[in-house]
Write an enzyme that holds these catalytic residues in place. Structure first.
Site, PDB file in Angstrom:
ATOM      1  N   LEU A   1       0.863  -1.172   0.000  1.00  0.00           N
ATOM      2  CA  LEU A   1       0.000   0.000   0.000  1.00  0.00           C
ATOM      3  C   LEU A   1       0.902   1.225   0.000  1.00  0.00           C
ATOM      4  O   LEU A   1       1.915   1.254   0.706  1.00  0.00           O
ATOM      5  CB  LEU A   1      -0.883   0.017   1.250  1.00  0.00           C
ATOM      6  N   ASP A   2       0.548   2.249  -0.771  1.00  0.00           N
ATOM      7  CA  ASP A   2       1.323   3.489  -0.777  1.00  0.00           C
ATOM      8  C   ASP A   2       1.371   4.085   0.631  1.00  0.00           C
ATOM      9  O   ASP A   2       0.457   3.852   1.434  1.00  0.00           O
ATOM     10  CB  ASP A   2       0.689   4.512  -1.726  1.00  0.00           C
ATOM     11  N   PRO A   3       2.406   4.861   0.949  1.00  0.00           N
ATOM     12  CA  PRO A   3       2.455   5.520   2.268  1.00  0.00           C
ATOM     13  C   PRO A   3       1.192   6.319   2.567  1.00  0.00           C
ATOM     14  O   PRO A   3       0.737   6.367   3.713  1.00  0.00           O
ATOM     15  CB  PRO A   3       3.683   6.428   2.147  1.00  0.00           C
TER      16      PRO A   3
END
Length: 317
Positions: A47-49
């Site tokens: 998951l992206d930050p």
């Protein structure tokens, strides 16, 4: 010189983590690994930050089955901001251009979203973990290098507008259920192009990953609070079984004699094979006492052959 053993406990299972914003998936994994003091762990798709939500973590022998969750369908709730292009397609990127979205209507957005329903071709963003000659694309993007990417087929099973807030920087809330490999940021960028004003992601929450839903997840803060000054074992009741990533597969219980040979890596005959599936189907395989042995593949001769075997824990490992 022998291979050094990894520090930590030799435990297996799946933790359903609700990742917080501002950290990478690997950061979340390493923090959970320390909390459980586990020797081996892996996540099941980054998951992206910026993103939050369902991030299944596999511990020990469960890591052998993480690919099944990587390949699983996902569901997201996201907010797109219209009227601005960014380098990354999300709020974390640098602003490239602003175009007023004041004239964009809810009806226009709804009409444009129809183009994303069903089977589509999607060009992966440069700011992604895909590799080119062994180098992640996002590292090349940070150097100002852009590589031509081929469009990939993905499926959008469901895309629904939940809310629309008009204005110079109009915002759209969406619910999206999609196949593996779908980039929510790319949908935002493509939607912005179609509307002629640009768009990027400002919020992203994964609400489902394969069979797992956010209602069953825990945050790192909740785990820290529960553990307190106790030993890591106090958290073990949160772990799902090792076969959780493959729970959608049919199950097959072998007699003890067959289970012995299956554990050794040998195909074994079983009369149930013809009843539970067809040649090439994968199944979860158990011993008579319910112990999970691994995943096997059925053949047309009534046999099940080991595909991924679970190693029994011993005092030495």
């Amino acid at each position: 010189m022998g291979r050094r053993r990894a520090r930590g406990r030799q435990i297996s299972g799946v933790l359903l983590l609700n990742k917080s914003a501002g950290m990478t998936s690997n950061d979340a994994l390493q923090q959970a690994k320390r909390l459980f003091y586990v020797a081996k762990a892996g996540h099941t798709g980054s998951l992206d930050p910026l993103a939050t939500g369902v991030l299944p973590l596999c511990f020990g022998e469960a890591t052998k089955f993480s690919q099944f969750l990587l390949d699983a369908d996902k569901r997201y709730r996201t907010t797109y901001r219209l009227g601005a292009y960014t380098t990354t397609g999300d709020l974390d990127g640098e602003l490239l251009e602003e175009v007023s979205a004041a004239d964009i209507t809810e009806a226009q957005v709804k009409e444009a979203l129809k183009a994303f329903e069903g089977d589509i071709e999607q060009v992966p963003p440069m700011y992604s973990a895909l590799k080119h000659n062994g180098e992640p694309l996002y590292k090349l993007a940070r150097q100002g290098i852009e590589i031509e990417r081929e469009a990939r087929p993905v499926t959008i099973y469901h895309i629904e507008m939940l809310d629309f807030r008009p204005g110079e920087r109009a915002e759209v809330d969406l619910d999206i259920r999609c196949s593996k490999g779908t980039y929510i940021r790319s949908i935002a960028e493509d939607l912005g192009e179609m509307l002629g004003c640009g768009a990027h992601v400002v919020k992203l929450h994964r609400s489902e990953s394969g069979p797992f839903v956010e209602a069953d997840t825990l945050t790192l803060d909740e785990l820290r609070e529960e553990r307190g000054e106790e030993l890591a074992e106090v958290l073990d009741h949160h772990l799902l079984p090792t076969d959780a990533p493959v729970q959608s597969l049919a199950s097959l219980a072998l007699a003890d004699s067959s289970a012995y040979y299956f554990r050794q890596g040998n195909p074994v005959m079983d009369p149930q094979v013809y009843r539970i599936g067809d040649e090439g189907d994968m199944v979860r395989v158990f011993a008579e006492d319910g112990e999970f042995l691994g995943v096997g593949v059925l053949d047309d001769e009534g046999r099940v052959a080991p595909k991924r075997l679970v190693v029994r824990p011993t005092a030495e490992n």
